[in-house]
Design an enzyme around this catalytic site. Sequence first.
Site, short mmCIF file in Angstrom:
data_model
loop_
_atom_site.label_atom_id
_atom_site.label_comp_id
_atom_site.label_asym_id
_atom_site.label_seq_id
_atom_site.Cartn_x
_atom_site.Cartn_y
_atom_site.Cartn_z
CB SER A 29 -66.54 49.04 13.96
OG SER A 29 -65.41 48.96 13.37
CG ASP A 46 -61.10 43.24 17.80
OD1 ASP A 46 -60.40 43.60 16.95
OD2 ASP A 46 -62.38 43.65 17.78
CG HIS A 92 -62.19 46.84 15.83
ND1 HIS A 92 -63.04 45.72 15.93
CD2 HIS A 92 -63.02 47.57 15.13
CE1 HIS A 92 -63.91 45.64 15.26
NE2 HIS A 92 -64.15 46.59 14.66
#
Length: 392
Positions: A50, A355, A358
Amino acid sequence: MKFPTKPKQAVSLLLIFMLVLPHASATILSPVGHAQKNCDFPAIFNLGDSNSDTGGYAACFDPPTSPYGDTYFHMPARRFSDGRLMIDFIAETFGLPFLHAYLDSLGTNFSRGINFATAASTIRLPDRIIPNGGFSPFYLDLQYSQFVQFKSRSQLIRERGGLFASLMPKEEYFPKALYTFDIGQNDLGEGFFANLTIEEVNASVPDIVNKFSANIKNIYRLGARSFWIHNTGPIGCLPYILTAFSSAEKDSVGCLKPHNEVAQYFNLKLKEAVTQLRNEFPSAAFTYVDIYSVKYSLFAEPQKHGFELPLVTCCGYGGQYNFSTEVICGGTITVNGTKIFVGSCERPSVRVVWDGIHYTEAANKFVFDQISTGSFSDPPIPLKRACHRTSN
């Protein structure tokens, strides 16, 4: 994308991230000078999780919703941040378009590169795969397999001509392209959330790194010659880890010391592996990039770099770190009969963690600006000169 309410499911979502490395000084250094001319990469091929996913996860599973993407794109942009990722800044550096995801079938153009990364990806085959666990099925071996297929099939499409031919990279781009990698954090997270001891997770690191090296060798044999390899970040500074393992020893900054030490050990073995690759394939350019040190500096000296509240989630809800497994950024939670939308903090431009898992675009940009100089690379070569000597 929703945060599951059960602990086991929560662990799943928590593993949608990625980052890794040896703990070095948090001091930000100045650029390194070189006489060598800049590289002219015609394309970028990225593999990872990610931290560099530009739409792979979103194409297969629940895409992130607003306020994800709002800072730069002003809409959800299939990335796990409020804006751009480091891979986006890398593309901008060479005047290349943002990379489209291999798994995204709508409106994609691969003529200048492609992104195989998906959130929650690991290097090794994970034990628990979505939907029965928190990890992506597209672990590194499968991303490599996708690259193999793409390399051959894209040329067949070009040979046929027509509209789709223009959306594929030219054959000569493959040996001249930049190959970027940012993966490994989820392998460590898998061990942590499987309740392995710190020692047991450490013991898994050599095999994880060996499997990473095997994929790099395979990609080299397909013609790749310029490799830009990120280590992993300080996982023990991220709220999803701080919240899940709150009883672990903390360092002076407030990060979890044992978890960061595992990341540092991973980085040590990764750096050794990259050195070995360099020795084994001397005609290629292998650049090991220490993002750990730069990221840790954001937690250790936030004010110095223009940031604040580094351990507190910008887009989250609840607790010491503004993070909860009950609801994620962009979700809704009911408190005392009132529905509360979990939105962004007022100034994401001065926050480090987006968040709970990240980084914000501002943090990504800061890290990129530091690593692109070569000051955190081995060898100490700037990004613009990190190419195989015959490909610039």
